[in-house]
Design a protein around this motif. Structure first.
Motif, PDB file in Angstrom:
ATOM      1  N   UNK A  16       0.751  -1.528  -0.297  1.00 59.46           N
ATOM      2  CA  UNK A  16      -0.252  -0.313  -0.419  1.00 59.46           C
ATOM      3  C   UNK A  16       0.970   1.399   0.251  1.00 59.46           C
ATOM      4  N   UNK A  17       1.596   1.324   0.519  1.00 63.30           N
ATOM      5  CA  UNK A  17       2.684   2.492   0.992  1.00 63.30           C
ATOM      6  C   UNK A  17       3.634   2.726  -0.296  1.00 63.30           C
ATOM      7  N   UNK A  18       3.782   1.544  -1.028  1.00 61.32           N
ATOM      8  CA  UNK A  18       5.058   2.433  -2.966  1.00 61.32           C
ATOM      9  C   UNK A  18       3.716   1.884  -3.455  1.00 61.32           C
ATOM     10  N   UNK A  19       2.289   1.082  -3.868  1.00 65.21           N
ATOM     11  CA  UNK A  19       1.476   1.951  -4.803  1.00 65.21           C
ATOM     12  C   UNK A  19       0.666   3.489  -4.336  1.00 65.21           C
ATOM     13  N   UNK A  20       0.778   3.777  -3.015  1.00 65.54           N
ATOM     14  CA  UNK A  20       0.311   5.191  -2.647  1.00 65.54           C
ATOM     15  C   UNK A  20       1.627   6.936  -3.404  1.00 65.54           C
ATOM     16  N   UNK A  21       2.369   6.058  -3.255  1.00 67.84           N
ATOM     17  CA  UNK A  21       3.555   7.182  -3.483  1.00 67.84           C
ATOM     18  C   UNK A  21       3.582   7.369  -5.234  1.00 67.84           C
ATOM     19  N   UNK A  22       3.307   6.291  -5.763  1.00 67.36           N
ATOM     20  CA  UNK A  22       3.124   5.811  -7.319  1.00 67.36           C
ATOM     21  C   UNK A  22       1.338   7.069  -8.199  1.00 67.36           C
ATOM     22  N   UNK A  23       0.954   6.697  -6.781  1.00 65.66           N
ATOM     23  CA  UNK A  23      -0.473   7.395  -6.926  1.00 65.66           C
ATOM     24  C   UNK A  23       0.097   8.778  -6.274  1.00 65.66           C
ATOM     25  N   UNK A  24       0.560   9.212  -5.578  1.00 63.39           N
ATOM     26  CA  UNK A  24       0.975  10.457  -5.405  1.00 63.39           C
ATOM     27  C   UNK A  24       1.156  11.711  -6.966  1.00 63.39           C
ATOM     28  N   UNK A  25       2.729  10.783  -6.807  1.00 57.80           N
ATOM     29  CA  UNK A  25       3.695  11.085  -8.716  1.00 57.80           C
ATOM     30  C   UNK A  25       1.942  11.046  -9.236  1.00 57.80           C
ATOM     31  N   UNK A  26       1.396  10.420  -9.773  1.00 61.33           N
ATOM     32  CA  UNK A  26       0.453  10.606 -10.800  1.00 61.33           C
ATOM     33  C   UNK A  26      -0.596  12.545 -10.527  1.00 61.33           C
ATOM     34  N   UNK A  27      -0.555  12.262  -8.753  1.00 57.46           N
ATOM     35  CA  UNK A  27      -1.501  13.687  -8.790  1.00 57.46           C
ATOM     36  C   UNK A  27      -0.888  13.989  -8.896  1.00 57.46           C
ATOM     37  N   UNK A  28       1.061  14.225  -8.646  1.00 56.78           N
ATOM     38  CA  UNK A  28       1.424  15.818  -8.651  1.00 56.78           C
ATOM     39  C   UNK A  28       1.569  16.617 -10.134  1.00 56.78           C
ATOM     40  N   UNK A  29       1.763  15.200 -10.924  1.00 53.80           N
ATOM     41  CA  UNK A  29       1.750  14.915 -12.618  1.00 53.80           C
ATOM     42  C   UNK A  29       0.445  15.622 -12.938  1.00 53.80           C
ATOM     43  N   UNK A  30      -0.427  15.289 -12.817  1.00 57.44           N
ATOM     44  CA  UNK A  30      -2.123  16.438 -13.522  1.00 57.44           C
ATOM     45  C   UNK A  30      -2.052  17.562 -13.140  1.00 57.44           C
ATOM     46  N   UNK A  31      -1.788  17.731 -11.700  1.00 55.61           N
ATOM     47  CA  UNK A  31      -1.938  19.561 -10.864  1.00 55.61           C
ATOM     48  C   UNK A  31      -1.635  20.373 -11.368  1.00 55.61           C
ATOM     49  N   UNK A  32      -0.249  19.171 -11.787  1.00 53.54           N
ATOM     50  CA  UNK A  32       0.761  20.881 -12.457  1.00 53.54           C
ATOM     51  C   UNK A  32       1.346  20.199 -13.948  1.00 53.54           C
ATOM     52  N   UNK A  33       0.483  20.060 -15.123  1.00 46.97           N
ATOM     53  CA  UNK A  33       1.026  19.975 -16.047  1.00 46.97           C
ATOM     54  C   UNK A  33      -0.042  20.859 -16.771  1.00 46.97           C
ATOM     55  N   UNK A  34       0.730  22.007 -17.798  1.00 47.68           N
ATOM     56  CA  UNK A  34      -0.230  22.943 -18.785  1.00 47.68           C
ATOM     57  C   UNK A  34      -1.361  22.153 -19.641  1.00 47.68           C
ATOM     58  N   UNK A  35      -0.956  20.845 -20.315  1.00 41.78           N
ATOM     59  CA  UNK A  35      -2.270  20.134 -21.615  1.00 41.78           C
ATOM     60  C   UNK A  35      -2.895  19.908 -20.967  1.00 41.78           C
ATOM     61  N   UNK A  36      -4.620  20.285 -22.314  1.00 41.10           N
ATOM     62  CA  UNK A  36      -5.524  19.129 -21.438  1.00 41.10           C
ATOM     63  C   UNK A  36      -5.467  17.729 -21.734  1.00 41.10           C
ATOM     64  N   UNK A  37      -4.356  17.194 -22.692  1.00 44.13           N
ATOM     65  CA  UNK A  37      -4.203  16.151 -22.433  1.00 44.13           C
ATOM     66  C   UNK A  37      -4.291  15.091 -21.630  1.00 44.13           C
ATOM     67  N   UNK A  38      -2.686  15.887 -20.576  1.00 47.18           N
ATOM     68  CA  UNK A  38      -2.841  15.175 -19.554  1.00 47.18           C
ATOM     69  C   UNK A  38      -3.162  16.017 -17.788  1.00 47.18           C
ATOM     70  N   UNK A  39      -3.648  17.711 -17.852  1.00 45.27           N
ATOM     71  CA  UNK A  39      -4.557  17.645 -17.125  1.00 45.27           C
ATOM     72  C   UNK A  39      -6.196  17.150 -17.069  1.00 45.27           C
ATOM     73  N   UNK A  40      -6.491  16.714 -18.327  1.00 44.98           N
ATOM     74  CA  UNK A  40      -7.927  16.737 -18.086  1.00 44.98           C
ATOM     75  C   UNK A  40      -8.038  15.047 -18.343  1.00 44.98           C
ATOM     76  N   UNK A  41      -7.708  14.142 -19.837  1.00 41.90           N
ATOM     77  CA  UNK A  41      -7.747  13.290 -20.274  1.00 41.90           C
ATOM     78  C   UNK A  41      -6.515  12.259 -18.596  1.00 41.90           C
ATOM     79  N   UNK A  42      -6.139  13.077 -18.839  1.00 40.91           N
ATOM     80  CA  UNK A  42      -4.596  12.185 -17.791  1.00 40.91           C
ATOM     81  C   UNK A  42      -4.190  10.255 -18.980  1.00 40.91           C
ATOM     82  N   UNK A  43      -3.403  10.870 -19.792  1.00 43.11           N
ATOM     83  CA  UNK A  43      -2.797  10.343 -20.317  1.00 43.11           C
ATOM     84  C   UNK A  43      -1.095  10.472 -19.581  1.00 43.11           C
ATOM     85  N   UNK A  44      -1.109  10.138 -18.434  1.00 46.96           N
ATOM     86  CA  UNK A  44       0.790   9.997 -18.001  1.00 46.96           C
ATOM     87  C   UNK A  44       0.143   8.725 -17.505  1.00 46.96           C
TER      88      UNK A  44
END
Length: 530
Positions: A16-44
């Motif tokens: 659970x700990x390492x999975x939550x780290x990968x999820x937090x990485x994704x959340x950080x990427x989504x929140x700080x990205x610029x393009x709708x393809x990443x921020x809205x569609x979550x293509x990452x």
């Protein structure tokens, strides 16, 4: 001295700990990205790897990214000697990548007192343009050199500082440099989140204990997979399906597979011999894509709470002959291999698996990401724009339950861009967005319906389509009928319309309308007679 087994409780907490780290990485990427393809569609996608470049945790992101990302990490480690503070970048499909728009960053994680990297954090994101012949970098090309800038494993960040010369070279070869720079910065930030959280974990448990738990997690995943494979009836199960065309000729392309189960050892061998040779168009898949599709399908046999690690594939071998549609060699074009061929590989694998486990496998889902890319000049901001989106369709019916309407399935796990975000970011107006009623296949359980989406252009633009299942239906299973094939239309302001090829690029005018009707899913079981 015999090593003591890892405590199941400790292993569950660590998973659970390492999975939550990968999820937090994704959340950080989504929140700080610029393009709708990443921020809205979550293509990452984001993942963590151990000292041997074996994946120990993945976020709940894109299957087509995650199963193949280990190949990128391997390519980086083989090419570069990374130091602390370095971050590598690459997108070369022939050196661990998938297709050029998917740019991967790899950060080595060093622990004080330990020689060499102890872990790796990686983030991959689909960039809406990486240059090339077609705006959006997803066109019907004939060789990879036309598809965009091709980046081998090189250092984007050196000792904590961005290599501005490398960044400048990349940004000078794309149509939307500010957006690309912002998305790359978001990926860097995501990797650094993973680095900090893993260091926190080591500080809590100790380096040796984290390594022990990582090894234990991989071994546990392997045991789960072998237990499932032991339930499969021994034998060889074959299937085939066809892609509509490569966009250059109208010839169908065969993908064939044979899955051989050995319950005694709890193993499986997957062989794609008999698949068509690589083609002139851009739907070729490189080996990491084929491997990723196998990773995904066998992951589907496990429960939702199973850890997704490199241990999954220890019991499975994947053979894909070189220079075929499922293991292309350079300089073949591969943009569509990641998005279209990957979906058909999954369809074929599931069709074969249905012969071994008929009560567990769904009918074919819509089978095409129906890629739409649009590029031009946005008069509102006096800047070029590039838009990219995959479009959902109908899910195949499953044993005991109907398929879901209008949902992304299998190798994509993205969302549709919200209408409000789409119209704000681009010179578009969404004219309709609805379910395509009746497009799902009939059966005891009905296939899901596809979608209808109409986008009006508010600027002259280059429009590119890369789609499938416009000729061959998504199949039904056990008496269910296939889903309806898709349809692409260009509708002009005077009401006249033109059917567009599944794979094409055109120059459309302001106020032209692009209409996509995506395929439905196949039905499962014999329909009731009313």
């Amino acid at each position: 001295m015999k090593q003591q087994p890892v405590s199941p409780i400790e292993l569950a907490i660590f998973k659970s700990a390492v999975h939550s780290i990968a999820e937090e990485m994704g959340a950080a990427l989504r929140r700080t990205s610029i393009s709708p393809n990443i921020k809205e569609r979550r293509d990452y996608s984001c993942a963590l790897f151990d000292r041997h470049q074996r994946v120990i945790a993945m976020g709940d992101h894109m299957p087509v990214h995650l199963g193949s990302m280990s190949h990128s990490v391997d390519a980086v480690v083989k090419s570069l000697k990374l130091g602390e503070g370095d971050i590598a970048i690459l997108n070369d499909p022939y050196a661990g990548g998938t297709h050029l728009p998917d740019i991967t960053l790899v950060l080595p994680i060093f622990i004080e007192g330990v020689d060499g990297p102890s872990f790796y954090a990686a983030s991959r994101a689909h960039h809406a343009d990486v240059g090339g012949t077609f705006a959006g970098s997803m066109g019907p090309c004939r060789e990879i050199y036309q598809e965009g800038i091709r980046i081998p494993a090189i250092r984007l960040v050196v000792g904590g500082e961005t290599n501005t010369e490398i960044l400048s070279l990349i940004l000078h070869n794309v149509r939307t440099p500010e957006e690309r720079e912002g998305d790359l910065d978001a990926q860097i930030g995501a990797c650094r989140v993973g680095e900090q959280r893993l260091r926190d974990l080591v500080a809590k448990y100790g380096h040796a204990k984290v390594n022990e738990l990582s090894d234990g997690l991989l071994a546990y995943t392997e045991r789960l997979v072998r237990a499932e494979l032991r339930k499969m009836p021994a034998g060889r199960y074959e299937a085939e399906d066809f892609m509509d065309s490569d966009g250059i000729t109208d010839d169908p392309i065969r993908i064939a597979v044979a899955i051989t189960f050995d319950p005694d050892t709890g193993s499986a061998a997957v062989d794609f011999s008999g698949s068509s040779p690589q083609v002139a168009g851009s739907i070729n898949a490189v080996y990491p894509i084929t491997y990723s599709a196998c990773f995904y399908v066998f992951r589907c046999l496990l429960g939702d709470d199973a850890p997704v690690t490199a241990g999954m594939m220890n019991a499975i071998t994947v053979s894909a002959p070189v220079a075929t549609i499922v293991n292309a060699r350079p300089p073949a074009a591969v943009a569509g291999g990641n998005v279209e061929c990957s979906q058909r590989i999954v369809d074929v694998l599931l069709r074969a698996l249905a012969k071994a486990a008929p009560d567990r496998v769904p009918a074919a889902s819509y089978g095409s990401m129906s890629n739409l890319t649009v590029g031009g000049w946005d008069e509102r901001f006096h800047l070029p724009f590039t838009y990219y989106e995959t479009t959902a369709g109908g899910m195949g019916a499953r044993p005991g339950i109907d398929g879901i309407d209008g949902i992304h399935c299998h190798m994509t796990n993205s969302l549709n861009t919200p209408v409000e975000a789409l119209e704000y970011a681009y010179p578009f107006r969404v004219r309709s967005y609805s379910y395509r009623k009746g497009s799902g296949g009939a059966g005891e359980f009905k296939g899901g319906d596809g979608l209808i989406r109409e986008v009006e252009l508010l600027a002259d633009a280059q429009v590119t389509l890369l789609s499938e299942r416009r000729k061959f239906q998504p199949y039904g299973l056990f008496g269910g009928t296939g889903g309806e094939v898709g349809l692409n239309l260009l509708i002009r302001p005077d009401g006249t319309s033109e059917k567009l090829p599944a794979k094409c690029s055109i120059y459309a005018k302001k106020y032209d309308l692009i209409r996509l009707e995506t395929p439905g899913g196949g039905g499962w079981g014999v329909p009731e007679i009313s």
